[in-house]
Design an enzyme around this catalytic site. Sequence first.
Site, mmCIF file in Angstrom:
data_model
loop_
_atom_site.group_PDB
_atom_site.id
_atom_site.type_symbol
_atom_site.label_atom_id
_atom_site.label_comp_id
_atom_site.label_asym_id
_atom_site.label_seq_id
_atom_site.Cartn_x
_atom_site.Cartn_y
_atom_site.Cartn_z
ATOM 1 N N ARG A 17 31.852 -34.886 2.349
ATOM 2 C CA ARG A 17 31.688 -36.338 2.190
ATOM 3 C C ARG A 17 30.186 -36.658 2.212
ATOM 4 O O ARG A 17 29.441 -36.104 3.047
ATOM 5 C CB ARG A 17 32.376 -37.096 3.329
ATOM 6 C CG ARG A 17 33.894 -37.173 3.212
ATOM 7 C CD ARG A 17 34.354 -38.062 2.045
ATOM 8 N NE ARG A 17 35.801 -38.197 1.948
ATOM 9 C CZ ARG A 17 36.596 -37.402 1.235
ATOM 10 N NH1 ARG A 17 36.093 -36.384 0.572
ATOM 11 N NH2 ARG A 17 37.896 -37.633 1.186
ATOM 12 N N GLU A 51 28.766 -43.692 -3.974
ATOM 13 C CA GLU A 51 29.442 -43.201 -5.185
ATOM 14 C C GLU A 51 30.059 -44.358 -5.948
ATOM 15 O O GLU A 51 30.843 -45.117 -5.359
ATOM 16 C CB GLU A 51 30.543 -42.195 -4.799
ATOM 17 C CG GLU A 51 29.978 -40.940 -4.174
ATOM 18 C CD GLU A 51 31.060 -39.991 -3.632
ATOM 19 O OE1 GLU A 51 32.255 -40.266 -3.821
ATOM 20 O OE2 GLU A 51 30.696 -38.990 -3.020
ATOM 21 N N HIS A 67 32.203 -36.288 -7.452
ATOM 22 C CA HIS A 67 33.294 -36.170 -6.484
ATOM 23 C C HIS A 67 34.576 -35.711 -7.204
ATOM 24 O O HIS A 67 35.648 -36.280 -7.005
ATOM 25 C CB HIS A 67 33.544 -37.519 -5.773
ATOM 26 C CG HIS A 67 34.250 -37.353 -4.454
ATOM 27 N ND1 HIS A 67 34.015 -38.147 -3.370
ATOM 28 C CD2 HIS A 67 35.202 -36.475 -4.047
ATOM 29 C CE1 HIS A 67 34.777 -37.783 -2.362
ATOM 30 N NE2 HIS A 67 35.504 -36.760 -2.748
HETATM 31 N N1 LIG Z 1 35.030 -33.048 -2.761
HETATM 32 C C1 LIG Z 1 36.317 -33.250 -2.749
HETATM 33 O O1 LIG Z 1 36.930 -33.649 -3.728
HETATM 34 C C2 LIG Z 1 37.060 -32.964 -1.499
HETATM 35 C C3 LIG Z 1 38.399 -32.594 -1.573
HETATM 36 C C4 LIG Z 1 39.066 -32.285 -0.394
HETATM 37 C C5 LIG Z 1 38.425 -32.376 0.826
HETATM 38 N N2 LIG Z 1 37.121 -32.766 0.871
HETATM 39 C C6 LIG Z 1 36.422 -32.868 2.162
HETATM 40 O O2 LIG Z 1 36.374 -31.607 2.772
HETATM 41 C C7 LIG Z 1 36.511 -31.808 4.194
HETATM 42 C C8 LIG Z 1 37.092 -30.557 4.808
HETATM 43 O O3 LIG Z 1 38.446 -30.452 4.423
HETATM 44 P P1 LIG Z 1 39.447 -29.432 5.149
HETATM 45 O O4 LIG Z 1 40.741 -29.520 4.419
HETATM 46 O O5 LIG Z 1 38.791 -28.096 5.305
HETATM 47 O O6 LIG Z 1 39.579 -30.141 6.584
HETATM 48 P P2 LIG Z 1 39.955 -29.439 7.956
HETATM 49 O O7 LIG Z 1 40.214 -30.557 8.902
HETATM 50 O O8 LIG Z 1 41.019 -28.413 7.782
HETATM 51 O O9 LIG Z 1 38.628 -28.670 8.364
HETATM 52 C C9 LIG Z 1 37.489 -29.326 8.793
HETATM 53 C C10 LIG Z 1 36.838 -28.471 9.856
HETATM 54 O O10 LIG Z 1 35.647 -29.154 10.259
HETATM 55 C C11 LIG Z 1 35.540 -28.955 11.648
HETATM 56 N N3 LIG Z 1 34.633 -29.915 12.275
HETATM 57 C C12 LIG Z 1 34.916 -31.118 12.828
HETATM 58 N N4 LIG Z 1 33.793 -31.656 13.341
HETATM 59 C C13 LIG Z 1 32.796 -30.779 13.110
HETATM 60 C C14 LIG Z 1 31.419 -30.767 13.412
HETATM 61 N N5 LIG Z 1 30.846 -31.764 14.088
HETATM 62 N N6 LIG Z 1 30.692 -29.704 13.016
HETATM 63 C C15 LIG Z 1 31.252 -28.678 12.352
HETATM 64 N N7 LIG Z 1 32.562 -28.619 12.054
HETATM 65 C C16 LIG Z 1 33.331 -29.666 12.425
HETATM 66 C C17 LIG Z 1 36.975 -29.056 12.166
HETATM 67 O O11 LIG Z 1 37.079 -28.449 13.458
HETATM 68 C C18 LIG Z 1 37.724 -28.307 11.106
HETATM 69 O O12 LIG Z 1 37.853 -26.931 11.421
HETATM 70 C C19 LIG Z 1 37.454 -33.016 4.286
HETATM 71 O O13 LIG Z 1 37.310 -33.713 5.469
HETATM 72 C C20 LIG Z 1 37.078 -33.849 3.114
HETATM 73 O O14 LIG Z 1 36.140 -34.804 3.534
HETATM 74 C C21 LIG Z 1 36.433 -33.063 -0.254
#
Ligand SMILES: NC(=O)c1ccc[n+]([C@@H]2O[C@H](COP(=O)([O-])OP(=O)(O)OC[C@H]3O[C@@H](n4cnc5c(N)ncnc54)[C@H](O)[C@@H]3O)[C@@H](O)[C@H]2O)c1
Length: 348
Positions: free
Chosen positions: A245, A274, A293
Site C-alpha cells: 500500500r 492514486e 496498482h
Molecule cells: N498491489 C496489489 O494489488 C495488492 C494485492 C493484494 C495485496 N496487496 C497488499 O499486500 C499486503 C500483504 O498481503 P498479504 O496477503 O501477504 O497479507 P498478510 O496479512 O497475510 O501478511 C502481511 C504480513 O505483514 C506482517 N506485518 C504486520 N505488521 C508489520 C510490521 N509492522 N512490519 C512488518 N511486517 C508486518 C503480518 O504479521 C503478516 O505476516 C496487503 O495488506 C495488501 O495491502 C496489494
Amino acid sequence: MTAPFRVALSGDFRKPDGAPVYPDFDLEPLRSAPNVEFGYLKPGNPVEADQLADFDALILLAHRFTRESIHENGRLAVVARFGVGYDTVDVEACTNAGIALVITPDGVRRPVAVSIIAFILALTGKLMIKDRLTREGAAGFARRGEHMGAGLVGRTLGSVGIGNIGAELFRLIKPFDMQLIAHDPYADPKLAADLGVKLVSLEDVFRLSDIVSVSCPLTPETHHLVNAERLARMKPTAYFINTARGPIVDQKALTKVLQERRIAGAGLDVLEKEPPDADDPILKLDNVILAPHALCWTDQCFAGNGAADVRAVLDVQHGREPRVVVNKAVLKQPAWKNRLSEFRERFG
Ligand SMILES: NC(=O)c1ccc[n+]([C@@H]2O[C@H](COP(=O)([O-])OP(=O)(O)OC[C@H]3O[C@@H](n4cnc5c(N)ncnc54)[C@H](O)[C@@H]3O)[C@@H](O)[C@H]2O)c1
C-alpha cells in the site's frame, strides 16, 4: 417457500452500460446456486446502507464500507472483500454489527508474489532502460555497455512482512539462489525456517538487502514505516519494491533518494495518492518502474478472488463459517452463531 439468500455486488463491479468490469469473475456459481439471488448496488462510494437493506451478503470491490454503510435492520451477515487489503472497510463497525469480514488470500497470493518477481527481474535486468536503448537504434546500442544488470545469485532479498504474499515470494524465488531475510513482528518462526528465511530487525532489512520488498498491511503502525531514515540505510546499489500500500512509504522521502540516486531504483505498484497528481515528481524519474496498482491483475487473479468470495458467501448461506475471516471476534458472538444456525435450518 424459503426466502432466498440475497447477495449484493458493489456498484463498481459494473460499467455504466451494465457490462461486468471484470468478466474473469465468474458469476455462474452464484447464478446456479439454489435459493440464491444476487444484484448490483448503485455505484455509491462509500456503499449506502439503504441499498443494502434487503441483502444478506455483500461482495465488495474497491468501494468503501463504513459505519454509515451498515443498515440498522441487521440483515447483512458478511462482507466479502475482493482481495486481501481491507483498509477500505471499517472493521470495528463490522464487528460491532456482527458482520463477518472475509478476504481472499488464495486469489492474490501467487499473482502478487509474481508481480514482485516481475519488478525484481525488470529492475536488476534493466529491462526498461534496454527497451529504450533498442528503440534509439545505433546510438542506443552503442551505450548498452553502460547499463550492466545485476545478477541475483548470492544477493540478499529482504521482505517487510512474511505473510501470505511475502512467504509466497520466498517460495517462488528459491531457484534464484538468493540470501533471504525478512522482518515481521508477528512472523511464524517455523514458516520462516522452513522457507530458509532469516528473521532480522527492520533496520537490518534495509541495511543488508540488495532488494527490499514491502508486503505488510497498511495500519497506523506501518504508515510511513519506510521513511527517510530507513531509506538512508539502503545500499546505493539496492532496489526498493512496494506492492503493498502506498502510504506505508513516505513517498517524498523515497522520491528524494531516487532523485539523488542514493539507491539504484524502485518498482512501485502503489503510490501514496492514486492516481498520482500529473506533476508528481516520481513520474519524471527514469530509475523507477511504475504500475497503476494493477501489476498483479491477471485473469487468474480475478477468477481466484471471485471464486473465493462466492465460496465464502455460499458458506455463510449454508450456515458454515467462511474460511478467512478478518474480525474473528464476530465468530464467537452468540448472535452470529444463531444467525449461522438459522441459515443452516433454511438452506441446509
Ligand atoms: N498491489 C496489489 O494489488 C495488492 C494485492 C493484494 C495485496 N496487496 C497488499 O499486500 C499486503 C500483504 O498481503 P498479504 O496477503 O501477504 O497479507 P498478510 O496479512 O497475510 O501478511 C502481511 C504480513 O505483514 C506482517 N506485518 C504486520 N505488521 C508489520 C510490521 N509492522 N512490519 C512488518 N511486517 C508486518 C503480518 O504479521 C503478516 O505476516 C496487503 O495488506 C495488501 O495491502 C496489494
